[in-house]
Design a protein around this motif. Structure first.
Motif, PDB file in Angstrom:
ATOM      1  N   LYS A 127     -83.741 -28.241  50.493  1.00  0.00           N
ATOM      2  CA  LYS A 127     -82.999 -29.285  51.204  1.00  0.00           C
ATOM      3  C   LYS A 127     -83.906 -30.473  51.458  1.00  0.00           C
ATOM      4  O   LYS A 127     -85.026 -30.315  51.936  1.00  0.00           O
ATOM      5  N   ALA A 128     -83.417 -31.664  51.126  1.00  0.00           N
ATOM      6  CA  ALA A 128     -84.197 -32.884  51.337  1.00  0.00           C
ATOM      7  C   ALA A 128     -83.418 -33.865  52.188  1.00  0.00           C
ATOM      8  O   ALA A 128     -82.215 -34.047  51.998  1.00  0.00           O
ATOM      9  N   LYS A 129     -84.115 -34.493  53.142  1.00  0.00           N
ATOM     10  CA  LYS A 129     -83.508 -35.525  53.989  1.00  0.00           C
ATOM     11  C   LYS A 129     -84.194 -36.848  53.706  1.00  0.00           C
ATOM     12  O   LYS A 129     -85.418 -36.918  53.626  1.00  0.00           O
ATOM     13  N   ALA A 130     -83.380 -37.906  53.563  1.00  0.00           N
ATOM     14  CA  ALA A 130     -83.939 -39.222  53.259  1.00  0.00           C
ATOM     15  C   ALA A 130     -83.039 -40.310  53.808  1.00  0.00           C
ATOM     16  O   ALA A 130     -81.935 -40.049  54.306  1.00  0.00           O
ATOM     17  N   GLY A 131     -83.519 -41.552  53.683  1.00  0.00           N
ATOM     18  CA  GLY A 131     -82.779 -42.672  54.224  1.00  0.00           C
ATOM     19  C   GLY A 131     -81.617 -43.135  53.367  1.00  0.00           C
ATOM     20  O   GLY A 131     -80.842 -43.991  53.788  1.00  0.00           O
ATOM     21  N   SER A 132     -81.490 -42.590  52.155  1.00  0.00           N
ATOM     22  CA  SER A 132     -80.355 -42.924  51.294  1.00  0.00           C
ATOM     23  C   SER A 132     -79.912 -41.670  50.558  1.00  0.00           C
ATOM     24  O   SER A 132     -80.707 -40.730  50.364  1.00  0.00           O
ATOM     25  N   ALA A 133     -78.650 -41.641  50.149  1.00  0.00           N
ATOM     26  CA  ALA A 133     -78.125 -40.480  49.431  1.00  0.00           C
ATOM     27  C   ALA A 133     -78.862 -40.285  48.113  1.00  0.00           C
ATOM     28  O   ALA A 133     -79.191 -39.165  47.731  1.00  0.00           O
ATOM     29  N   LYS A 134     -79.137 -41.386  47.411  1.00  0.00           N
ATOM     30  CA  LYS A 134     -79.840 -41.315  46.128  1.00  0.00           C
ATOM     31  C   LYS A 134     -81.234 -40.707  46.285  1.00  0.00           C
ATOM     32  O   LYS A 134     -81.633 -39.827  45.520  1.00  0.00           O
ATOM     33  N   ALA A 135     -81.974 -41.175  47.296  1.00  0.00           N
ATOM     34  CA  ALA A 135     -83.329 -40.657  47.518  1.00  0.00           C
ATOM     35  C   ALA A 135     -83.301 -39.170  47.864  1.00  0.00           C
ATOM     36  O   ALA A 135     -84.132 -38.394  47.378  1.00  0.00           O
ATOM     37  N   ALA A 136     -82.344 -38.758  48.691  1.00  0.00           N
ATOM     38  CA  ALA A 136     -82.234 -37.343  49.068  1.00  0.00           C
ATOM     39  C   ALA A 136     -81.970 -36.479  47.845  1.00  0.00           C
ATOM     40  O   ALA A 136     -82.581 -35.412  47.666  1.00  0.00           O
ATOM     41  N   VAL A 137     -81.087 -36.936  46.968  1.00  0.00           N
ATOM     42  CA  VAL A 137     -80.757 -36.188  45.748  1.00  0.00           C
ATOM     43  C   VAL A 137     -81.977 -36.085  44.838  1.00  0.00           C
ATOM     44  O   VAL A 137     -82.308 -35.009  44.321  1.00  0.00           O
ATOM     45  N   GLU A 138     -82.659 -37.199  44.651  1.00  0.00           N
ATOM     46  CA  GLU A 138     -83.812 -37.224  43.743  1.00  0.00           C
ATOM     47  C   GLU A 138     -84.960 -36.355  44.261  1.00  0.00           C
ATOM     48  O   GLU A 138     -85.622 -35.650  43.498  1.00  0.00           O
ATOM     49  N   ILE A 139     -85.193 -36.397  45.572  1.00  0.00           N
ATOM     50  CA  ILE A 139     -86.291 -35.601  46.148  1.00  0.00           C
ATOM     51  C   ILE A 139     -85.974 -34.113  46.065  1.00  0.00           C
ATOM     52  O   ILE A 139     -86.846 -33.300  45.728  1.00  0.00           O
ATOM     53  N   ALA A 140     -84.732 -33.740  46.360  1.00  0.00           N
ATOM     54  CA  ALA A 140     -84.344 -32.327  46.276  1.00  0.00           C
ATOM     55  C   ALA A 140     -84.476 -31.813  44.852  1.00  0.00           C
ATOM     56  O   ALA A 140     -85.022 -30.726  44.612  1.00  0.00           O
ATOM     57  N   ASN A 141     -84.003 -32.588  43.888  1.00  0.00           N
ATOM     58  CA  ASN A 141     -84.054 -32.170  42.490  1.00  0.00           C
ATOM     59  C   ASN A 141     -85.488 -32.128  41.965  1.00  0.00           C
ATOM     60  O   ASN A 141     -85.872 -31.186  41.258  1.00  0.00           O
ATOM     61  N   ALA A 142     -86.279 -33.136  42.325  1.00  0.00           N
ATOM     62  CA  ALA A 142     -87.671 -33.170  41.871  1.00  0.00           C
ATOM     63  C   ALA A 142     -88.474 -32.014  42.463  1.00  0.00           C
ATOM     64  O   ALA A 142     -89.325 -31.422  41.785  1.00  0.00           O
ATOM     65  N   THR A 143     -88.207 -31.674  43.697  1.00  0.00           N
ATOM     66  CA  THR A 143     -88.910 -30.551  44.335  1.00  0.00           C
ATOM     67  C   THR A 143     -88.555 -29.239  43.653  1.00  0.00           C
ATOM     68  O   THR A 143     -89.419 -28.381  43.424  1.00  0.00           O
ATOM     69  N   ALA A 144     -87.276 -29.068  43.316  1.00  0.00           N
ATOM     70  CA  ALA A 144     -86.850 -27.855  42.613  1.00  0.00           C
ATOM     71  C   ALA A 144     -87.543 -27.754  41.254  1.00  0.00           C
ATOM     72  O   ALA A 144     -88.017 -26.682  40.848  1.00  0.00           O
ATOM     73  N   LYS A 145     -87.630 -28.868  40.551  1.00  0.00           N
ATOM     74  CA  LYS A 145     -88.311 -28.887  39.255  1.00  0.00           C
ATOM     75  C   LYS A 145     -89.804 -28.604  39.410  1.00  0.00           C
ATOM     76  O   LYS A 145     -90.413 -27.925  38.568  1.00  0.00           O
ATOM     77  N   ALA A 146     -90.387 -29.112  40.492  1.00  0.00           N
ATOM     78  CA  ALA A 146     -91.809 -28.876  40.750  1.00  0.00           C
ATOM     79  C   ALA A 146     -92.071 -27.395  41.033  1.00  0.00           C
ATOM     80  O   ALA A 146     -93.092 -26.838  40.617  1.00  0.00           O
ATOM     81  N   VAL A 147     -91.149 -26.752  41.755  1.00  0.00           N
ATOM     82  CA  VAL A 147     -91.274 -25.311  42.015  1.00  0.00           C
ATOM     83  C   VAL A 147     -91.232 -24.555  40.690  1.00  0.00           C
ATOM     84  O   VAL A 147     -92.036 -23.645  40.451  1.00  0.00           O
ATOM     85  N   LYS A 148     -90.310 -24.933  39.830  1.00  0.00           N
ATOM     86  CA  LYS A 148     -90.197 -24.270  38.519  1.00  0.00           C
ATOM     87  C   LYS A 148     -91.476 -24.451  37.702  1.00  0.00           C
ATOM     88  O   LYS A 148     -91.932 -23.517  37.022  1.00  0.00           O
ATOM     89  N   LYS A 149     -92.085 -25.615  37.788  1.00  0.00           N
ATOM     90  CA  LYS A 149     -93.281 -25.917  37.009  1.00  0.00           C
ATOM     91  C   LYS A 149     -94.537 -25.257  37.571  1.00  0.00           C
ATOM     92  O   LYS A 149     -95.360 -24.695  36.829  1.00  0.00           O
ATOM     93  N   ASP A 150     -94.697 -25.309  38.898  1.00  0.00           N
ATOM     94  CA  ASP A 150     -95.964 -24.884  39.505  1.00  0.00           C
ATOM     95  C   ASP A 150     -95.982 -23.458  40.041  1.00  0.00           C
ATOM     96  O   ASP A 150     -97.064 -22.906  40.267  1.00  0.00           O
ATOM     97  N   LEU A 151     -94.818 -22.860  40.278  1.00  0.00           N
ATOM     98  CA  LEU A 151     -94.797 -21.521  40.882  1.00  0.00           C
ATOM     99  C   LEU A 151     -95.590 -20.485  40.086  1.00  0.00           C
ATOM    100  O   LEU A 151     -96.334 -19.695  40.692  1.00  0.00           O
ATOM    101  N   PRO A 152     -95.487 -20.454  38.751  1.00  0.00           N
ATOM    102  CA  PRO A 152     -96.267 -19.458  38.003  1.00  0.00           C
ATOM    103  C   PRO A 152     -97.776 -19.583  38.226  1.00  0.00           C
ATOM    104  O   PRO A 152     -98.501 -18.588  38.184  1.00  0.00           O
ATOM    105  N   LYS A 153     -98.259 -20.817  38.458  1.00  0.00           N
ATOM    106  CA  LYS A 153     -99.697 -21.018  38.702  1.00  0.00           C
ATOM    107  C   LYS A 153    -100.076 -20.654  40.134  1.00  0.00           C
ATOM    108  O   LYS A 153    -101.150 -20.088  40.371  1.00  0.00           O
TER     109      LYS A 153
END
Length: 213
Positions: A127-153
């Motif tokens: 869950k991401a909170k931000a000052g705009s709907a677009k920013a909240a969506v992008e941060i939530a999605n980018a964080t999920a992708k980062a978890v997928k990328k970095d979790l194995p390491k």
């Protein structure tokens, strides 16, 4: 205490009522206006991911599959802590579009993200909170992708990360604080109370003056 006539009592009553109402309106208006000036809206977006080991059809027994699934579920709090770590936020920040990245630092991204586990589930909600709907969506999605990328390491042996449906600006929720209506009600109550006190003091002083005369 001096005895008042019915006419005097009615006059004092209506004067007090008018004073209380005026101060209540002024207090409510002032507090409501102040809250309006300080209001800001926060948007929230959620990206769900599944973290689990693949169970192939040749698994020796159902008990073996159950034990792996239970192990994955027991690891969910750990995965949530990793998702909220600044290391993940650094990777997520690099994945943000420039239009969002220039307004949010790595620390901002980290502060805006929370990971929520669900009982007896392999689903983790980012869950991401931000000052705009677009920013909240992008941060939530980018964080999920980062978890997928970095979790194995970060957690060797962790399950496979699968991203579910991407959030959209239409799926976000918003919250506006402070609530002007609530502040206006508090201001009205305070103004009314002050009006009552002033009326009481005024009547008491008036009675004392008349006694001395």
């Amino acid at each position: 205490m001096k005895n008042y006539s019915a006419k005097e009592l009615i006059q004092m009553f209506w004067k007090s009522v008018i004073l209380i109402l005026v101060l209540a309106v002024l207090g409510g208006g002032a507090m409501g206006y102040r809250a309006k000036k300080q209001q800001h809206t926060t948007y929230s977006a959620s990206q769900e991911i599944v973290i689990s080991h693949n169970l192939n059809e040749n698994q020796s027994s159902d008990n073996g599959q159950d034990s792996i699934t239970n192990a994955d579920m027991n690891m969910m709090p750990t995965y949530a802590a990793i998702a909220e770590n600044e290391t993940i936020s650094e990777t997520a920040h690099k994945m943000l579009p420039k239009s969002v990245k220039k307004h949010y630092s790595v620390q901002d991204v980290n502060d805006s993200v929370s990971a929520i586990t669900h009982q007896q589930s392999l689903v983790l909600t980012i869950k991401a909170k931000a000052g705009s709907a677009k920013a909240a969506v992008e941060i939530a999605n980018a964080t999920a992708k980062a978890v997928k990328k970095d979790l194995p390491k970060l957690q060797p042996g962790a399950g496979t990360v699968t991203l579910l449906a991407k959030p959209t600006t239409k799926s976000t929720t918003s919250e506006t604080l402070p609530r002007a209506k609530k502040y206006a009600m508090v201001g009205a109550a305070m103004g009314g109370l002050i009006g009552i006190l002033i009326s009481f003091v005024a009547i008491t002083l008036k009675d004392l003056v008349k006694k001395r005369k």
